[in-house]
Scaffold this active site. Structure first.
Site, PDB file in Angstrom:
ATOM      1  N   MET A 138      26.540  11.754 -29.005  1.00 40.68           N
ATOM      2  CA  MET A 138      26.478  10.295 -29.143  1.00 40.68           C
ATOM      3  C   MET A 138      27.567   9.795 -30.092  1.00 40.68           C
ATOM      4  O   MET A 138      27.313   9.415 -31.237  1.00 40.68           O
ATOM      5  CB  MET A 138      25.080   9.875 -29.593  1.00 40.68           C
ATOM      6  CG  MET A 138      24.013  10.161 -28.550  1.00 40.68           C
ATOM      7  SD  MET A 138      22.350   9.597 -28.977  1.00 40.68           S
ATOM      8  CE  MET A 138      21.872  10.834 -30.190  1.00 40.68           C
ATOM      9  N   ASP A 150       0.792  -1.220   0.000  1.00 35.75           N
ATOM     10  CA  ASP A 150       0.000   0.000   0.000  1.00 35.75           C
ATOM     11  C   ASP A 150       0.829   1.278   0.000  1.00 35.75           C
ATOM     12  O   ASP A 150       0.292   2.365   0.168  1.00 35.75           O
ATOM     13  CB  ASP A 150      -0.942   0.010   1.215  1.00 35.75           C
ATOM     14  CG  ASP A 150      -0.203  -0.062   2.549  1.00 35.75           C
ATOM     15  OD1 ASP A 150       0.999  -0.413   2.543  1.00 35.75           O
ATOM     16  OD2 ASP A 150      -0.840   0.204   3.585  1.00 35.75           O
ATOM     17  N   ASP A 179      28.177   4.136 -32.491  1.00 33.63           N
ATOM     18  CA  ASP A 179      27.299   3.666 -33.576  1.00 33.63           C
ATOM     19  C   ASP A 179      27.608   4.351 -34.912  1.00 33.63           C
ATOM     20  O   ASP A 179      26.719   4.503 -35.754  1.00 33.63           O
ATOM     21  CB  ASP A 179      25.819   3.862 -33.221  1.00 33.63           C
ATOM     22  CG  ASP A 179      25.366   2.951 -32.097  1.00 33.63           C
ATOM     23  OD1 ASP A 179      26.086   1.984 -31.787  1.00 33.63           O
ATOM     24  OD2 ASP A 179      24.293   3.213 -31.524  1.00 33.63           O
ATOM     25  N   GLU A 216      16.051  11.982 -31.772  1.00 36.98           N
ATOM     26  CA  GLU A 216      16.850  11.391 -32.839  1.00 36.98           C
ATOM     27  C   GLU A 216      16.031  11.331 -34.141  1.00 36.98           C
ATOM     28  O   GLU A 216      15.443  10.298 -34.428  1.00 36.98           O
ATOM     29  CB  GLU A 216      17.326  10.004 -32.414  1.00 36.98           C
ATOM     30  CG  GLU A 216      18.131  10.026 -31.111  1.00 36.98           C
ATOM     31  CD  GLU A 216      18.591   8.647 -30.655  1.00 36.98           C
ATOM     32  OE1 GLU A 216      18.740   7.728 -31.493  1.00 36.98           O
ATOM     33  OE2 GLU A 216      18.788   8.480 -29.446  1.00 36.98           O
TER      34      GLU A 216
END
Length: 609
Positions: A450, A315, A453, A385
């Site tokens: 970034m 709770d 990648d 992005e």
């Protein structure tokens, strides 16, 4: 079942007794049922799943005699309503909602409590609560003509220093007049003042506080709380002082990856970072929205899973990652936590949201500073992005959209942190040229660039290339796809070096069907990993050990698989670059890719100290 005859007889006797008792009551003065100091009612929002919520009222007998029945009334805004209820009979008249006890739970002995629950829809919060005709806080206020004070205006913050802040607010109104105001900081009253401003001193540098104001009238009735105002004092380690050491915590990591907030402590990482980005909130329908509300605020933790060794109860009003992060912050108060919105999957909603930047920023501010987790977040990170470019979907908002967005969010979030994760595509006419990152920089505390990648097995046949090169190298498939090119391009656009953080991946990118050790080999497709062509550092370090390094990043050839990834050694070199370039610091995606003893976080921390 009772006999109808017995019921009628009982009612008749009750009526006779009441009639006989009336003259005596008239002689001594009819006293209303003890309501003002005799009962309180407390509201809790148990859970919120975006399209609806579960609420709960708890009624407590604070008097010295038993209560035989109870009635709770409150007002919701017109866009909020009760859809179903249990353990009470709930009705409405306009925007006023009234709950009466069921047949079995009306009697409350002194000190006893009872709760009833309901499901609802809409974003509003209850106001104007009464219990048995009196104020729900136990104060006088239920008598006709004794209206409770209105909510003061949401406080504004000014003159923010390392140790103090000045708060000001619009006055509340009341039929009897306002006597004073309670200043509430992080849920506790820190001052009671007669005016509409207050300077809170003795604060800690670089720390975040959430303030609310509550009015009291001359009858000492209290009204509803103002809206919250979250303030971060200057100084400390929050992007402008020491180096940033920021990690992303992935919301979904609590499932298959079995990575929880407690892992930040057990790995030793919590003591070596300055910031956490909680990823991700969604951007949908022009607003910020929760991602996975179960993981964020409802998932229950046992004592051995919990940061502080205390188990969640069924709770308690807040569970899940948010509650664990609050516990983490209590142990490591220097850590700044931001809620990151968007990401690769959820960036598609930014374009629609930016059709009304002010409304977008307001929705995000309201969610980040929701009273259920007040004080948890120190600001917001926007991971679009990409603005005016293509990612999973394409945006055509125009190059000014980045600047407009960050300006709107700075105006709304004030002294709270406002940051953004941005592209590292430094190619001529590439993503860094398609949006005004330079113009937007004045409104952000820092950018997370970034710088990973750049290359991967989405080019299934290769050539193989390290996916997070610090610099260019002979044979790199695209010359400008490297970290240094992105940093230098952003600096040339006017972004201060101290507002740029270098990105470090805690995972590798890889191909299979490769025969060549050095970069530049051909391949037949992505290597097997946690997803095609992607694998954690903690796995790769032993599964496919390093063969060599190029452009400050490691690569590994094992069997027919070829991977590139960062190691403690390559991270040390990249941290030297951060310091030599005067950058703000470093960030990484994401904690669960590291080893159980936090090798990579330790390398970042050591390299930036």
């Amino acid at each position: 079942m009772r006999s109808p005859r017995v019921t009628r007889l009982t009612r008749r006797i009750s009526a006779i007794v009441a009639a006989l008792a009336l003259p005596l009551a008239a002689m001594v003065g009819l006293a209303p049922e003890a309501h003002a100091a005799g009962a309180t009612a407390t509201y809790t929002k148990v859970s919120d799943w975006g399209t609806g919520f579960e609420g709960k009222w708890t009624i407590k007998n604070t008097g010295t005699t038993a209560i035989s029945s109870w009635t709770v009334s409150w007002t919701y805004p017109s866009d909020t309503r009760v859809t179903s209820a249990w353990d009470a009979i709930v009705t409405s008249s306009g925007t006023t909602w009234t709950a009466k006890n069921a047949g079995w739970n009306g009697t409350l002995a002194p000190g006893a409590s009872i709760s009833f629950g309901f499901n609802g829809s809409g974003p509003g919060a209850p106001s104007g609560c009464t219990v048995n005709g009196g104020g729900c806080d136990g104060g006088d206020g239920g008598q006709p003509g004794d209206a409770k004070p209105s909510a003061p205006g949401t406080p504004t913050a000014s003159n923010i220093t390392n140790t103090s802040v000045t708060l000001s607010w619009a006055a509340a109104t009341d039929d009897k007049g306002i006597k004073n105001y309670d200043v509430i900081r992080n849920g506790s009253t820190v001052a009671t003042v007669t005016g509409t401003s207050y300077t809170n001193t003795g604060l800690t540098a670089g720390s975040t506080y959430t303030y609310e104001i509550r009015a009291r009238d001359t009858a000492d009735q209290t009204g509803p709380l103002s809206g919250p105002r979250t303030v971060t004092t200057t100084g400390g380690n929050q992007g402008g002082g020491g180096k940033v050491k920021l990690g992303y915590f992935a919301e979904w990591g609590v499932y298959a990856r079995n990575y929880h907030v407690k892992n930040l402590v057990s790995s030793g990482s919590a003591g070596k970072i300055t910031h956490i980005n909680y990823a991700f909130g969604n951007v949908t329908g022009g607003r910020c929205a929760m991602g996975d509300s179960y993981a964020a605020i409802d998932k229950a933790y046992t004592a051995d899973q919990s940061v502080d060794g205390v188990a969640d109860t069924w709770d308690q009003p807040l569970r899940g990652n948010f509650n664990q992060l609050k516990k983490l912050k209590a142990q490591y108060p220097n850590i700044k936590i931001l809620w990151s919105f968007g990401g690769w999957t959820w960036s598609g909603g930014f374009g629609q949201a930016m059709q009304n930047p002010a409304a977008f920023a307001q929705s995000c501010y309201d969610l980040v500073n929701d009273s259920r987790w007040a004080g948890l977040f120190d600001g917001i990170d926007l991971d679009w992005e990409y603005p005016n470019a293509c990612g999973l979907s394409c945006d055509t908002s125009g190059s000014a959209v980045m600047r407009t967005m960050m300006q709107a969010f700075r105006a709304k979030f004030g002294s709270q942190l406002v940051t953004a994760a941005i592209t590292a595509d430094a190619s001529s006419g590439g993503k860094l040229d398609l949006a005004d990152y330079g113009g937007a920089a004045q409104y952000v505390d820092f950018y997370n660039v970034m710088t990973y990648d750049f290359f991967g097995a989405w080019d299934a046949q290769g050539p193989t290339a390290v996916h997070s090169p610090l610099t260019g190298y002979t044979g790199i498939p695209i010359e400008s796809f490297n970290s240094d090119s992105a940093i230098q391009k952003l600096r040339a656009k006017g972004v201060p070096a101290a507002k740029l953080n270098l990105g470090i991946p805690f995972y590798g990118r890889g191909w299979t069907g490769v025969t060549q050790d050095a970069p530049g080999g051909s391949a037949t497709g992505p290597a097997t990993g946690i997803e095609p062509g992607n694998q954690d550092y903690k796995v790769l370090k032993t599964q496919c050990p390093v063969t060599g390094t190029v452009a400050g990043t490691a690569y590994a050839h094992c069997g027919t698989n070829w991977w590139s990834y960062d190691t403690p050694s390559t991270i040390a070199g990249k941290m030297n670059y951060v310091k030599n370039q005067g950058l703000g610091g470093a960030f990484f995606w994401e904690f669960s890719g590291d080893t159980t003893n936090g090798e990579l976080v330790s390398a970042i921390n050591t390299g930036l100290n």
